[in-house]
Scaffold this active site. Structure first.
Site, PDB file in Angstrom:
ATOM      1  N   HIS B  79      25.675  47.573  24.604  1.00 36.95           N
ATOM      2  CA  HIS B  79      26.488  48.234  23.591  1.00 36.95           C
ATOM      3  C   HIS B  79      26.411  49.805  25.035  1.00 36.95           C
ATOM      4  O   HIS B  79      27.200  50.538  24.733  1.00 36.95           O
ATOM      5  CB  HIS B  79      24.790  49.121  22.329  1.00 36.95           C
ATOM      6  CG  HIS B  79      25.436  50.224  22.512  1.00 36.95           C
ATOM      7  ND1 HIS B  79      25.953  51.443  21.619  1.00 36.95           N
ATOM      8  CD2 HIS B  79      24.181  51.260  22.447  1.00 36.95           C
ATOM      9  CE1 HIS B  79      25.402  52.216  21.376  1.00 36.95           C
ATOM     10  NE2 HIS B  79      24.530  52.281  22.049  1.00 36.95           N
ATOM     11  N   TRP B 149      20.969  48.258  30.500  1.00 36.36           N
ATOM     12  CA  TRP B 149      22.087  48.214  31.327  1.00 36.36           C
ATOM     13  C   TRP B 149      21.982  48.486  32.734  1.00 36.36           C
ATOM     14  O   TRP B 149      22.670  48.870  33.309  1.00 36.36           O
ATOM     15  CB  TRP B 149      22.227  49.610  30.511  1.00 36.36           C
ATOM     16  CG  TRP B 149      21.867  51.052  30.339  1.00 36.36           C
ATOM     17  CD1 TRP B 149      20.769  51.455  29.807  1.00 36.36           C
ATOM     18  CD2 TRP B 149      22.567  51.980  31.946  1.00 36.36           C
ATOM     19  NE1 TRP B 149      21.112  52.834  30.523  1.00 36.36           N
ATOM     20  CE2 TRP B 149      21.916  53.212  31.355  1.00 36.36           C
ATOM     21  CE3 TRP B 149      23.184  52.386  32.079  1.00 36.36           C
ATOM     22  CZ2 TRP B 149      21.715  54.251  32.183  1.00 36.36           C
ATOM     23  CZ3 TRP B 149      23.545  53.530  32.980  1.00 36.36           C
ATOM     24  CH2 TRP B 149      22.354  54.428  33.239  1.00 36.36           C
ATOM     25  N   SER B 178      37.906  51.052  39.433  1.00 39.97           N
ATOM     26  CA  SER B 178      39.170  51.939  38.456  1.00 39.97           C
ATOM     27  C   SER B 178      39.039  53.556  39.437  1.00 39.97           C
ATOM     28  O   SER B 178      39.544  54.200  39.112  1.00 39.97           O
ATOM     29  CB  SER B 178      39.237  51.665  36.927  1.00 39.97           C
ATOM     30  OG  SER B 178      39.010  52.004  36.477  1.00 39.97           O
ATOM     31  N   GLU B 264      25.196  59.548  37.349  1.00 38.22           N
ATOM     32  CA  GLU B 264      26.562  59.417  36.292  1.00 38.22           C
ATOM     33  C   GLU B 264      25.995  59.723  34.911  1.00 38.22           C
ATOM     34  O   GLU B 264      26.987  60.395  34.291  1.00 38.22           O
ATOM     35  CB  GLU B 264      25.739  57.243  36.380  1.00 38.22           C
ATOM     36  CG  GLU B 264      26.021  57.068  34.384  1.00 38.22           C
ATOM     37  CD  GLU B 264      28.284  57.049  34.777  1.00 38.22           C
ATOM     38  OE1 GLU B 264      28.485  56.899  36.108  1.00 38.22           O
ATOM     39  OE2 GLU B 264      29.016  56.754  33.892  1.00 38.22           O
ATOM     40  N   SER B 277      34.543  75.064  27.250  1.00 40.13           N
ATOM     41  CA  SER B 277      34.010  76.658  27.936  1.00 40.13           C
ATOM     42  C   SER B 277      35.692  76.740  27.505  1.00 40.13           C
ATOM     43  O   SER B 277      36.104  77.889  27.171  1.00 40.13           O
ATOM     44  CB  SER B 277      34.220  75.786  29.103  1.00 40.13           C
ATOM     45  OG  SER B 277      33.088  75.983  29.709  1.00 40.13           O
ATOM     46  N   HIS B 311      12.791  60.459  38.609  1.00 37.39           N
ATOM     47  CA  HIS B 311      12.568  61.411  37.504  1.00 37.39           C
ATOM     48  C   HIS B 311      12.605  59.756  36.114  1.00 37.39           C
ATOM     49  O   HIS B 311      12.122  59.321  34.614  1.00 37.39           O
ATOM     50  CB  HIS B 311      12.792  61.760  36.468  1.00 37.39           C
ATOM     51  CG  HIS B 311      13.854  62.298  36.175  1.00 37.39           C
ATOM     52  ND1 HIS B 311      15.450  63.280  36.332  1.00 37.39           N
ATOM     53  CD2 HIS B 311      14.919  61.466  35.665  1.00 37.39           C
ATOM     54  CE1 HIS B 311      16.141  63.346  35.961  1.00 37.39           C
ATOM     55  NE2 HIS B 311      16.704  62.174  35.975  1.00 37.39           N
ATOM     56  N   HIS B 312      13.626  58.707  36.449  1.00 39.35           N
ATOM     57  CA  HIS B 312      12.849  58.155  35.854  1.00 39.35           C
ATOM     58  C   HIS B 312      12.415  56.814  35.930  1.00 39.35           C
ATOM     59  O   HIS B 312      12.440  55.512  35.750  1.00 39.35           O
ATOM     60  CB  HIS B 312      14.628  56.808  35.972  1.00 39.35           C
ATOM     61  CG  HIS B 312      16.060  57.768  34.987  1.00 39.35           C
ATOM     62  ND1 HIS B 312      16.100  57.726  34.170  1.00 39.35           N
ATOM     63  CD2 HIS B 312      16.946  58.897  36.191  1.00 39.35           C
ATOM     64  CE1 HIS B 312      17.429  59.102  33.253  1.00 39.35           C
ATOM     65  NE2 HIS B 312      17.744  59.453  34.414  1.00 39.35           N
ATOM     66  N   THR B 337      21.870  74.686  33.971  1.00 37.86           N
ATOM     67  CA  THR B 337      22.372  74.356  32.502  1.00 37.86           C
ATOM     68  C   THR B 337      21.885  75.442  31.679  1.00 37.86           C
ATOM     69  O   THR B 337      22.959  75.413  30.672  1.00 37.86           O
ATOM     70  CB  THR B 337      21.406  72.743  32.515  1.00 37.86           C
ATOM     71  OG1 THR B 337      20.898  72.363  33.362  1.00 37.86           O
ATOM     72  CG2 THR B 337      22.046  71.587  30.969  1.00 37.86           C
TER      73      THR B 337
HETATM   74  C1  HEM Z   1      17.417  69.300  31.340  1.00 36.95           C
HETATM   75  C2  HEM Z   1      18.079  68.413  31.567  1.00 36.95           C
HETATM   76  C3  HEM Z   1      18.069  66.423  31.722  1.00 36.95           C
HETATM   77  C4  HEM Z   1      16.298  66.609  31.888  1.00 36.95           C
HETATM   78  C5  HEM Z   1      15.551  67.118  32.223  1.00 36.95           C
HETATM   79  C6  HEM Z   1      16.709  64.913  31.689  1.00 36.95           C
HETATM   80  C7  HEM Z   1      15.161  64.522  31.848  1.00 36.95           C
HETATM   81  C8  HEM Z   1      15.195  62.850  31.666  1.00 36.95           C
HETATM   82  C9  HEM Z   1      14.221  62.221  32.299  1.00 36.95           C
HETATM   83  C10 HEM Z   1      12.781  62.440  32.756  1.00 36.95           C
HETATM   84  C11 HEM Z   1      14.505  61.010  31.668  1.00 36.95           C
HETATM   85  C12 HEM Z   1      13.161  59.306  32.038  1.00 36.95           C
HETATM   86  C13 HEM Z   1      12.700  59.300  30.785  1.00 36.95           C
HETATM   87  C14 HEM Z   1      11.311  57.563  31.267  1.00 36.95           C
HETATM   88  O1  HEM Z   1      12.539  57.361  31.121  1.00 36.95           O
HETATM   89  O2  HEM Z   1      10.993  57.450  31.094  1.00 36.95           O
HETATM   90  C15 HEM Z   1      15.674  61.159  30.561  1.00 36.95           C
HETATM   91  C16 HEM Z   1      16.379  59.740  30.461  1.00 36.95           C
HETATM   92  C17 HEM Z   1      17.645  59.755  30.525  1.00 36.95           C
HETATM   93  N1  HEM Z   1      18.087  60.967  30.670  1.00 36.95           N
HETATM   94 FE1  HEM Z   1      17.873  62.698  30.303  1.00 36.95          FE
HETATM   95  N2  HEM Z   1      17.492  64.753  31.988  1.00 36.95           N
HETATM   96  C18 HEM Z   1      18.841  66.027  31.108  1.00 36.95           C
HETATM   97  C19 HEM Z   1      19.821  65.731  30.891  1.00 36.95           C
HETATM   98  C20 HEM Z   1      20.519  64.507  30.364  1.00 36.95           C
HETATM   99  C21 HEM Z   1      21.989  64.780  30.453  1.00 36.95           C
HETATM  100  C22 HEM Z   1      22.282  66.069  29.974  1.00 36.95           C
HETATM  101  C23 HEM Z   1      21.710  63.128  30.181  1.00 36.95           C
HETATM  102  C24 HEM Z   1      23.650  62.697  29.652  1.00 36.95           C
HETATM  103  C25 HEM Z   1      24.801  63.235  29.245  1.00 36.95           C
HETATM  104  C26 HEM Z   1      20.808  62.171  30.395  1.00 36.95           C
HETATM  105  C27 HEM Z   1      20.610  61.254  29.770  1.00 36.95           C
HETATM  106  C28 HEM Z   1      19.767  60.246  30.369  1.00 36.95           C
HETATM  107  C29 HEM Z   1      19.900  58.445  29.993  1.00 36.95           C
HETATM  108  C30 HEM Z   1      20.604  57.645  29.738  1.00 36.95           C
HETATM  109  C31 HEM Z   1      18.093  59.017  30.003  1.00 36.95           C
HETATM  110  C32 HEM Z   1      17.470  57.326  30.098  1.00 36.95           C
HETATM  111  C33 HEM Z   1      18.080  56.168  31.359  1.00 36.95           C
HETATM  112  C34 HEM Z   1      17.529  55.312  30.658  1.00 36.95           C
HETATM  113  O3  HEM Z   1      16.536  54.362  30.399  1.00 36.95           O
HETATM  114  O4  HEM Z   1      17.884  54.264  29.975  1.00 36.95           O
HETATM  115  N3  HEM Z   1      19.768  63.650  30.003  1.00 36.95           N
HETATM  116  N4  HEM Z   1      15.767  61.978  31.143  1.00 36.95           N
HETATM  117 CU   LIG Z   2      18.290  60.614  35.040  1.00 38.23          CU
END
Ligand code: HEM
Ligand SMILES: [Cu+2]
Lengths: 186, 535
Positions: B79, B149, B178, B264, B277, B311-312, B337
């Site tokens: 997924h 993933w 691609s 990504e 926008s 941060h991940h 942002t």
């Molecule tokens: C102010 C903006 C953002 C902050 C501060 C932020 C912060 C974080 C943090 C700290 C994590 C890790 C959480 C963890 O695994 O314990 C996370 C996970 C994630 N964030 Fe964000 N994020 C932001 C915006 C976004 C945006 C714009 C997207 C996508 C469009 C996004 C997509 C993701 C995804 C896909 C994960 C999970 C990845 C995974 O473990 O599979 N984030 N984010």
């Molecule tokens: Cu991130």
């Protein structure tokens, strides 16, 4: 006519230049991705990141009054028929002084086994100040069937630890080793 | 010059080639864009179907359907991969990017039309590789790859010794190349083929967003490719890049993956920023507030996005100082942002707003994206994240920014440009039904997941303790509502193509000011034979 032609030529020249640069960038990033392996190793060694301890040739430190307890930990990966234990579980060391300790390994198998060890030091922030002069972890170890060996570690804690206020709270550090079999096929 | 546009070779200027040649050998940016959109829709159905099965399973505690637990993890993993690489990216970048970047900057086509064709056709090949992996052995006797993933070793190396994951590696490499080709194409087109007078600082924000996205792709995807190659070698060639017993380090994979992975997530959202926008400005009948700030906010999001990846990885056992750095760097991203959010609000402020369908999606996007951004900031705190990492709170966070950010951006663009792309208008009532069902549905799915996460429910499990039943039921009910919304979407599509209400050139009126609105709907097969001149 010629004016338009010139413009078009100019444009295709620009396009060729752009794609050239972009192709170089792509390959550079691909290369950096692969280069990350040696870069990462170097980075860990230089910064002590992830608890990587230092290797030193000599110890030119003055012995100080500060005492830190060093604990010794030992692990064996699944599938390695060895026992692996520190001779003493912990040791109070003076910062700056050289210390010697031993680990004991025994090969329980009825065939020779080669293994190598990985190590780290916690708390991680203390790792850059922990230097080894000699360690069994620098080389692979080979044990004959049933053979035992005493493996030495010679180490000291660098005096610079006294100047780093972030490490004032350190009273104990743990040095940990894990033995892995060396896959001879690879 | 003609050789740059092979579609024109041997044809009259607006002559379209016959069906097979037109679609399979297509080099026309609009046709390729359309194919990307349909492809994204197809992948969305597959990926959505997988998630729907997961939600059905989680509707009650205990095991409903997935008697083989591994299969559940395969569904979770696929997924994620399918939605990211085969739905969001093709639709936003390949679909809208191909369609509207050349139109908006006044170019006759993309710089490398044949490479564009290659970019597209690599994707179905990649998807077939991924889908095949479902049916070949993955872990032990179980079919498919269930390592998530993120594909962390050792689960993706020694943990999945079967060929399923090798197929996925090859599929992702194909999809990755691609995207790299596509990125090169976009950058070259935007930098070199703008119409006379279209300076960078007059360029529409959607083109800016695609430009920044393309740079992120170009810098991030090769690193993913390198990591995938290393996984492949570790699995098949006896190397030990990620194997500690051979001097490697599995944590290094996480660094490489997230060095790609964080950019990504912005790759998936920046084009949506661009679309929002235009829509906000069109339906407020005002130029976008703070145009330059908007453009450079995207640039700075892109730049800072490359230095926040760990941060991940707060829980891998990193040094406190390093966590501090990654926390601060992550929080810095909230600033540009915020600039974007406030500029959209300022654009609406005092505007004469019409709540047309695209505007509904745009307003919903802004609202829901802010919720996702706020939970992101919460997760950016290492001390909090140690508790919330790998719980449903994270799932809720990233679905608010993706399922409601990126996907709402896609629908927003779709309804905005529907008439322009297809030459026909949709039925507003059906479009309203789609919007409201979808809006309510996805919020019902994901809002309760915040509470599940805060209460400690971990992600990626097929079952849960009975204490978590209520919120899970709510979430599954939301999935049913979303399914109804998706049905409404397809009914809307079919209705529009049967009735065929013709679309005017500029059906949104004076608010729509970019170049695509100066052309007929749909635009001619080849546009801008004489380049437009921008004052
Ligand atoms: C102010 C903006 C953002 C902050 C501060 C932020 C912060 C974080 C943090 C700290 C994590 C890790 C959480 C963890 O695994 O314990 C996370 C996970 C994630 N964030 Fe964000 N994020 C932001 C915006 C976004 C945006 C714009 C997207 C996508 C469009 C996004 C997509 C993701 C995804 C896909 C994960 C999970 C990845 C995974 O473990 O599979 N984030 N984010
Ligand atoms: Cu991130």
């Amino acid at each position: 006519m010629t004016d338009a032609q010139n413009k078009a030529d100019q444009q295709s020249r620009n396009i060729s230049r752009t794609i050239g640069i972009l192709a170089v960038v792509t390959f550079a990033m691909l290369g950096l991705g692969f280069a990350s392996k040696p870069l990462y190793d170097t980075f860990c060694r230089v910064t002590g990141y992830g608890g990587t301890t230092r290797v030193a040739d000599t110890n030119e430190n003055l012995v100080s009054d500060r005492v830190i307890e060093v604990r010794f930990d030992s692990n064996v990966t699944n599938g390695l028929p060895w026992t692996f234990k520190p001779n003493q579980l912990s040791m109070d060391v003076q910062v700056g002084a050289n210390n010697l300790t031993f680990y004991k390994v025994t090969n329980l198998a009825n065939y020779p086994v080669i293994a190598t060890s990985n190590y780290n030091l916690t708390p991680i922030k203390a790792a850059p100040y922990f230097s080894k002069l000699e360690c069994f972890c620098f080389t692979e170890q080979r044990l004959e069937p049933g053979e035992s060996a005493e493996l030495p570690v010679v180490f000291f804690i660098d005096n610079q630890i006294l100047d780093d206020p972030r490490l004032d709270d350190i009273k104990t550090v743990t040095l940990s080793y894990t033995f892995f079999p060396v896959d001879e096929k690879a | 010059m003609a050789s740059l546009y092979p579609a024109a070779d041997g044809h009259h200027d607006d002559g379209k080639p016959a069906f097979f040649r037109r679609w399979f050998y297509s080099t026309n940016h609009k046709d390729i864009g359309t194919m990307y959109l349909w492809f994204g829709m197809l992948s969305g159905l597959i990926g959505g179907g997988l998630s729907f099965m997961m939600r059905l399973e989680l509707g009650e505690p205990g095991i409903q359907f997935f008697t083989n637990y591994h299969t559940y993890n395969v569904f979770v993993s696929m997924h994620g991969l399918i939605m990211i690489f085969f739905m969001v990216m093709p639709a936003l970048i390949g679909g809208f990017g191909n369609w509207f970047v050349p139109l908006m900057i006044g170019a006759p086509d993309m710089a490398f039309p044949r490479m564009n064709n290659l970019s597209f056709w690599l994707l179905p090949v990649a998807l077939v590789l991924l889908m095949t992996s479902f049916f070949v052995p993955g872990a032990g006797a179980d079919n498919g790859f269930g390592g998530g993933w993120v594909m962390y070793p050792p689960l993706s190396t020694t943990g999945h010794s079967g060929p399923a994951f090798d197929l996925i590696i090859m599929g992702l490499l194909a999809a990755g190349f691609s995207s790299i080709f596509g990125a090169i194409n976009f950058i070259t087109t935007i930098l070199n083929m703008r119409a006379p007078g279209m300076t960078m600082h007059k360029m529409p924000l959607f083109a800016w967003s695609v430009l920044v996205t393309a740079f992120l792709l170009l810098l991030a995807l090769p690193v993913l490719a390198a990591a995938l190659f290393m996984l492949f070698f570790d699995r098949n060639a006896g190397t030990g890049f990620f194997n500690p017993a051979m001097g490697g380090d599995p944590e290094m994979f996480q660094h490489l993956f997230w060095f790609f992975g964080h950019p990504e997530v912005y790759i998936m959202i920046l084009p949506a920023f661009g679309i929002i926008s235009h829509v906000v400005s069109t339906f407020s009948r005002k130029p976008i507030f703070g145009y330059l700030g908007m453009a450079y906010a995207m640039v700075s999001i892109g730049v800072v996005g490359f230095v926040v990846w760990a941060h991940h990885m707060y829980t891998v056992g990193m040094d406190v100082d390093l966590k501090l750095y990654f926390m601060v760097a992550t929080l810095v991203i909230a600033v540009p942002t915020g600039i974007k959010i406030f500029s959209w609000l300022a654009t609406m402020w005092g505007g004469s707003i019409t709540f047309a369908i695209p505007m509904l999606w745009a307003i919903a996007f802004i609202f829901l994206f802010v919720i996702g951004g706020v939970t992101g900031v919460v997760l950016a705190m290492p001390a909090v994240d140690v508790v919330l990492h790998d719980t449903y709170y994270v799932v809720a966070h990233f679905h608010y920014v993706l399922s409601m950010g990126a996907v709402f951006g896609i629908f927003c663009g779709f309804y905005y440009w529907f008439g322009k792309i297809f030459g026909v208008m949709y039925n507003k009532v059906l479009a309203h039904i789609h919007f409201w069902l979808f809006f309510i549905g996805v919020n019902l799915i994901f809002f309760p997941q915040h509470f599940l996460g805060l209460n400690g429910m971990p992600r990626r499990y097929v079952d849960y303790p009975v204490e978590f039943t209520f919120f899970n039921q709510l979430s599954t009910f939301g999935a049913l509502v979303t399914l109804a919304g998706t049905a409404a979407f397809f009914i809307m599509l079919i209705e529009a193509f049967i009735i065929r209400r013709p679309a005017e050139d500029n059906y949104w009126g004076e608010g729509a000011t970019t170049l695509e609105w100066t052309l007929p709907s749909p635009p001619p097969y080849h546009q801008f034979n004489t380049l437009p001149r921008i004052k």
